[in-house]
Design a protein around this motif. Structure first.
Motif, PDB file in Angstrom:
ATOM      1  N   ALA A 115       0.818  -1.214   0.000  1.00  0.00           N
ATOM      2  CA  ALA A 115       0.000   0.000   0.000  1.00  0.00           C
ATOM      3  C   ALA A 115       0.854   1.268   0.000  1.00  0.00           C
ATOM      4  O   ALA A 115       0.338   2.381   0.004  1.00  0.00           O
ATOM      5  CB  ALA A 115      -0.929   0.005   1.207  1.00  0.00           C
ATOM      6  N   THR A 116       2.187   1.082   0.006  1.00  0.00           N
ATOM      7  CA  THR A 116       3.091   2.238   0.018  1.00  0.00           C
ATOM      8  C   THR A 116       2.858   3.099  -1.213  1.00  0.00           C
ATOM      9  O   THR A 116       2.739   2.605  -2.329  1.00  0.00           O
ATOM     10  CB  THR A 116       4.555   1.768   0.048  1.00  0.00           C
ATOM     11  OG1 THR A 116       4.765   0.994   1.219  1.00  0.00           O
ATOM     12  CG2 THR A 116       5.503   2.954   0.045  1.00  0.00           C
ATOM     13  N   LEU A 117       2.815   4.427  -1.006  1.00  0.00           N
ATOM     14  CA  LEU A 117       2.656   5.346  -2.129  1.00  0.00           C
ATOM     15  C   LEU A 117       3.993   5.553  -2.814  1.00  0.00           C
ATOM     16  O   LEU A 117       5.063   5.485  -2.187  1.00  0.00           O
ATOM     17  CB  LEU A 117       2.106   6.676  -1.647  1.00  0.00           C
ATOM     18  CG  LEU A 117       0.732   6.655  -0.963  1.00  0.00           C
ATOM     19  CD1 LEU A 117       0.358   8.061  -0.509  1.00  0.00           C
ATOM     20  CD2 LEU A 117      -0.322   6.079  -1.882  1.00  0.00           C
ATOM     21  N   VAL A 118       3.927   5.790  -4.113  1.00  0.00           N
ATOM     22  CA  VAL A 118       5.137   6.060  -4.883  1.00  0.00           C
ATOM     23  C   VAL A 118       5.901   7.233  -4.269  1.00  0.00           C
ATOM     24  O   VAL A 118       7.135   7.226  -4.193  1.00  0.00           O
ATOM     25  CB  VAL A 118       4.785   6.350  -6.357  1.00  0.00           C
ATOM     26  CG1 VAL A 118       5.987   6.943  -7.094  1.00  0.00           C
ATOM     27  CG2 VAL A 118       4.312   5.077  -7.054  1.00  0.00           C
ATOM     28  N   SER A 119       5.160   8.243  -3.813  1.00  0.00           N
ATOM     29  CA  SER A 119       5.801   9.444  -3.246  1.00  0.00           C
ATOM     30  C   SER A 119       6.613   9.136  -1.995  1.00  0.00           C
ATOM     31  O   SER A 119       7.494   9.912  -1.611  1.00  0.00           O
ATOM     32  CB  SER A 119       4.725  10.500  -2.925  1.00  0.00           C
ATOM     33  OG  SER A 119       3.774   9.971  -2.010  1.00  0.00           O
ATOM     34  N   GLN A 120       6.325   7.963  -1.356  1.00  0.00           N
ATOM     35  CA  GLN A 120       7.054   7.610  -0.153  1.00  0.00           C
ATOM     36  C   GLN A 120       8.417   6.979  -0.450  1.00  0.00           C
ATOM     37  O   GLN A 120       9.259   6.886   0.446  1.00  0.00           O
ATOM     38  CB  GLN A 120       6.214   6.650   0.693  1.00  0.00           C
ATOM     39  CG  GLN A 120       4.942   7.283   1.270  1.00  0.00           C
ATOM     40  CD  GLN A 120       4.096   6.280   2.006  1.00  0.00           C
ATOM     41  OE1 GLN A 120       3.282   5.576   1.431  1.00  0.00           O
ATOM     42  NE2 GLN A 120       4.303   6.205   3.316  1.00  0.00           N
ATOM     43  N   VAL A 121       8.595   6.517  -1.679  1.00  0.00           N
ATOM     44  CA  VAL A 121       9.879   5.889  -2.031  1.00  0.00           C
ATOM     45  C   VAL A 121      10.591   6.636  -3.160  1.00  0.00           C
ATOM     46  O   VAL A 121      11.758   6.381  -3.444  1.00  0.00           O
ATOM     47  CB  VAL A 121       9.686   4.414  -2.436  1.00  0.00           C
ATOM     48  CG1 VAL A 121       9.193   3.589  -1.263  1.00  0.00           C
ATOM     49  CG2 VAL A 121       8.750   4.290  -3.621  1.00  0.00           C
ATOM     50  N   TYR A 122       9.859   7.571  -3.790  1.00  0.00           N
ATOM     51  CA  TYR A 122      10.448   8.279  -4.922  1.00  0.00           C
ATOM     52  C   TYR A 122      10.108   9.757  -4.790  1.00  0.00           C
ATOM     53  O   TYR A 122       8.941  10.157  -4.801  1.00  0.00           O
ATOM     54  CB  TYR A 122       9.896   7.717  -6.234  1.00  0.00           C
ATOM     55  CG  TYR A 122      10.337   8.461  -7.472  1.00  0.00           C
ATOM     56  CD1 TYR A 122      11.703   8.595  -7.767  1.00  0.00           C
ATOM     57  CD2 TYR A 122       9.392   9.014  -8.339  1.00  0.00           C
ATOM     58  CE1 TYR A 122      12.101   9.271  -8.904  1.00  0.00           C
ATOM     59  CE2 TYR A 122       9.789   9.691  -9.481  1.00  0.00           C
ATOM     60  CZ  TYR A 122      11.142   9.808  -9.760  1.00  0.00           C
ATOM     61  OH  TYR A 122      11.548  10.472 -10.899  1.00  0.00           O
ATOM     62  N   SER A 123      11.146  10.570  -4.667  1.00  0.00           N
ATOM     63  CA  SER A 123      10.943  12.000  -4.422  1.00  0.00           C
ATOM     64  C   SER A 123      10.541  12.768  -5.667  1.00  0.00           C
ATOM     65  O   SER A 123      10.142  13.929  -5.577  1.00  0.00           O
ATOM     66  CB  SER A 123      12.233  12.604  -3.833  1.00  0.00           C
ATOM     67  OG  SER A 123      13.315  12.441  -4.753  1.00  0.00           O
ATOM     68  N   GLY A 124      10.607  12.127  -6.835  1.00  0.00           N
ATOM     69  CA  GLY A 124      10.310  12.856  -8.077  1.00  0.00           C
ATOM     70  C   GLY A 124       8.843  13.076  -8.327  1.00  0.00           C
ATOM     71  O   GLY A 124       8.468  13.753  -9.283  1.00  0.00           O
ATOM     72  N   GLY A 125       7.971  12.508  -7.509  1.00  0.00           N
ATOM     73  CA  GLY A 125       6.533  12.686  -7.715  1.00  0.00           C
ATOM     74  C   GLY A 125       6.059  11.861  -8.901  1.00  0.00           C
ATOM     75  O   GLY A 125       6.529  10.752  -9.149  1.00  0.00           O
ATOM     76  N   ASN A 137       3.244   5.039 -16.968  1.00  0.00           N
ATOM     77  CA  ASN A 137       3.092   6.314 -16.271  1.00  0.00           C
ATOM     78  C   ASN A 137       2.505   6.079 -14.881  1.00  0.00           C
ATOM     79  O   ASN A 137       1.691   5.172 -14.679  1.00  0.00           O
ATOM     80  CB  ASN A 137       2.170   7.243 -17.070  1.00  0.00           C
ATOM     81  CG  ASN A 137       2.751   7.600 -18.430  1.00  0.00           C
ATOM     82  OD1 ASN A 137       3.916   7.991 -18.530  1.00  0.00           O
ATOM     83  ND2 ASN A 137       1.944   7.442 -19.472  1.00  0.00           N
ATOM     84  N   PHE A 138       2.920   6.906 -13.938  1.00  0.00           N
ATOM     85  CA  PHE A 138       2.390   6.783 -12.576  1.00  0.00           C
ATOM     86  C   PHE A 138       2.234   8.166 -11.961  1.00  0.00           C
ATOM     87  O   PHE A 138       2.864   9.140 -12.378  1.00  0.00           O
ATOM     88  CB  PHE A 138       3.301   5.908 -11.709  1.00  0.00           C
ATOM     89  CG  PHE A 138       4.713   6.418 -11.593  1.00  0.00           C
ATOM     90  CD1 PHE A 138       5.065   7.392 -10.645  1.00  0.00           C
ATOM     91  CD2 PHE A 138       5.709   5.943 -12.433  1.00  0.00           C
ATOM     92  CE1 PHE A 138       6.361   7.857 -10.544  1.00  0.00           C
ATOM     93  CE2 PHE A 138       7.013   6.404 -12.336  1.00  0.00           C
ATOM     94  CZ  PHE A 138       7.346   7.358 -11.396  1.00  0.00           C
ATOM     95  N   SER A 139       1.362   8.233 -10.978  1.00  0.00           N
ATOM     96  CA  SER A 139       1.143   9.490 -10.241  1.00  0.00           C
ATOM     97  C   SER A 139       1.820   9.375  -8.879  1.00  0.00           C
ATOM     98  O   SER A 139       2.216   8.279  -8.457  1.00  0.00           O
ATOM     99  CB  SER A 139      -0.361   9.753 -10.068  1.00  0.00           C
ATOM    100  OG  SER A 139      -0.959   8.698  -9.347  1.00  0.00           O
ATOM    101  N   ALA A 140       1.914  10.497  -8.189  1.00  0.00           N
ATOM    102  CA  ALA A 140       2.584  10.510  -6.889  1.00  0.00           C
ATOM    103  C   ALA A 140       1.843   9.669  -5.856  1.00  0.00           C
ATOM    104  O   ALA A 140       2.454   9.118  -4.940  1.00  0.00           O
ATOM    105  CB  ALA A 140       2.731  11.954  -6.393  1.00  0.00           C
ATOM    106  N   ASP A 141       0.511   9.566  -5.999  1.00  0.00           N
ATOM    107  CA  ASP A 141      -0.260   8.795  -5.017  1.00  0.00           C
ATOM    108  C   ASP A 141      -0.532   7.362  -5.490  1.00  0.00           C
ATOM    109  O   ASP A 141      -1.385   6.662  -4.956  1.00  0.00           O
ATOM    110  CB  ASP A 141      -1.576   9.502  -4.689  1.00  0.00           C
ATOM    111  CG  ASP A 141      -2.428   9.728  -5.930  1.00  0.00           C
ATOM    112  OD1 ASP A 141      -1.952   9.415  -7.042  1.00  0.00           O
ATOM    113  OD2 ASP A 141      -3.565  10.214  -5.781  1.00  0.00           O
TER     114      ASP A 141
END
Length: 482
Positions: A115-125, A137-141
């Motif tokens: 359930a980890t959000l991409v924004s929690q492991v990748y600072s690029g958003g 393609n992916f979003s920050a959430d």
């Protein structure tokens, strides 16, 4: 205006009907001739659909996996399975598997909850990654779990993505085995530690002493599809023996004999059907005076024998029988015919029916299966429409059928390719032209009959008018004299 016998007391309508009944005799004959022609055309369509179906089956019988069917028998080590195709040759393959093919893969170095959000492991958003040939393609959430689903839903990625809830790690594995690499790019993948690809390996297989590399554990060689299930234990081998599938060939030939017999039976039935010439097509007036079962019985006899001794069908039967009994010349100049493999014709009364001796057929297959296969499936590569001595039985019969279908197409307008009894007729055929001529004659005669009927009524009307005038004059004279 029609006057119905008020002055004369006669049944004018009945009298006109009787007069018209005699006048309609030529029209009834035209309608009968037209109906007989339509029935004959329908008979041709029944036969044409039968021949098209027979051709379709001949094509199926002629496939190498039917008439030249092979089987692969595996003995020895059980780490290999094999299936022979029609392209296989009778042979023996000794196989030893040194190593199986593996697929390239990459595994993340760290674990994260799904359930980890991409924004929690990748600072690029928001952004994208490239996996194989796919851009994802992916979003920050975006969650890691939904990212895995996106990758698997995109077939162009060429990989299968897996997320392990226990370790929190993610992996990509090539869908194809062998040394094929996985191309990766994108900051998110770097953040997950998915940068080092473990290259896959080809399978190493020794086939009849020849060491080969195979990118997949499933491959074909000499027309045999081989599946590797594991490595071969030391000192063992797997042996694949490719041989003729006698049972499948017998099954094909038996089915062919049954289909051939059914086809010539249909042709013989049409050409020898009894013709009841006194049973002519019924008119509408005649049907009105009959019961339904009486009409059915009458028309069954009226339709019978429409193709009795028909030249097209008789020629087809003659050509089919000749094609079956004539020797087939093989490439080496030798010949073979159906009697040599246990197929003969029945008695004279059976009109060309084939009889199969399965024991003799199996003996012929065991002695020389390739020769039996050639008897049926050999094809002359020339462009001749008629069959030649080099054509096998299947191709000969197809050429005979095609010539017959062409003849029926020209005469009756039946289809040369459809086995559907509802297929429309070609109107430009000979019988189509004849039917249109009948329709024109019938229309002209109906017009003339309508004119004749009107003339009869006109004459009776004049008579009624004259009688009425006479009665009026007579009544006046009687009154004056009294």
């Amino acid at each position: 205006m029609r006057i119905g016998g008020l002055a004369s007391g006669m049944d004018i309508d009945s009298m006109v009907k009787q007069l018209m009944t005699a006048a309609k005799v030529p029209l009834d004959k035209l309608n009968q001739q037209k109906q007989q022609l339509e029935w004959k055309r329908e008979g041709y369509r029944t036969i044409s659909t039968n021949l098209v179906s027979f051709n379709d089956k001949l094509s199926t019988y002629g496939r190498t996996d039917s008439i030249d069917s092979k089987k692969a028998t595996v003995t020895g080590a059980s780490n290999v399975t094999a299936t022979a195709t029609g392209a296989a040759t009778n042979s023996v393959l000794n196989i030893s598997v040194t190593s199986l093919a593996t697929a390239s893969s990459v595994v993340s170095t760290g674990g994260v909850p799904k359930a980890t959000l991409v924004s929690q492991v990748y600072s690029g958003g928001a952004g994208s990654i490239t996996v194989g040939g796919a851009t994802i393609n992916f979003s920050a959430d975006e969650t890691i779990d939904s990212l895995v689903k996106k990758i698997n839903n995109d077939k162009s990625s060429g990989v299968t993505a897996v997320y392990d809830t226990a370790s929190g790690k993610m992996s990509f594995t090539n869908r194809e085995t062998g040394e094929k690499d996985i191309t990766l790019s994108g900051g998110l993948l770097t953040s997950l530690g998915m940068t080092t690809v473990n290259k896959g390996k080809d399978a190493v297989v020794v086939i009849n002493g020849l060491t080969t590399n195979q990118s997949s554990n499933n491959f074909a060689i000499n027309g045999v599809n081989i599946s590797l299930k594991g490595t071969t234990p030391a000192g063992e081998t797997s042996q694949i023996q490719v041989s003729q599938d006698e049972d499948k060939m017998v099954e094909t030939i038996k089915s062919f004999v049954e289909t051939y017999n059914a086809t010539i039976a249909a042709l013989n039935q049409k050409t020898s059907e009894e013709r009841y010439r006194t049973f002519l097509p019924l008119s509408t007036e005649q049907k009105a005076d009959m019961k339904e079962d009486e009409i059915t019985l009458w028309e069954s006899k009226a339709k019978s024998g429409m193709l009795k001794n028909d030249t097209i069908l008789n020629k087809t039967l003659t050509d089919m029988r000749a094609a079956m009994i004539t020797d087939v010349v093989l490439p080496d100049g030798s010949t073979i015919n159906m009697t040599q493999i246990g197929i003969t014709t029945g008695s004279y009364n059976e009109k060309g029916k084939l009889v199969l001796d399965e024991t003799k057929l199996r003996a012929a297959l065991q002695a020389n299966p390739e020769k039996v296969s050639a008897l049926f499936a050999q094809t002359d590569t020339s462009t001749k429409k008629d069959y030649t001595e080099k054509d096998g039985l299947f191709n000969r019969l197809k050429k005979v059928n095609n010539l017959s279908l062409s003849s029926m197409f020209e005469k009756a307008g039946t289809s040369k390719v459809s086995s559907d009894l509802t297929t429309e007729f070609i109107v430009s055929s000979q019988m189509g032209e004849q039917l249109r001529a009948f329709e024109r004659k019938i229309a002209d005669m109906n017009t003339r009959l309508t004119m004749k009927e009107n003339q009869y009524y006109k004459q009776f009307t004049a008579m009624e008018t004259a009688i009425n005038k006479y009665n009026s004059t007579s009544s006046s004279l009687s009154s004056m004299l009294s």
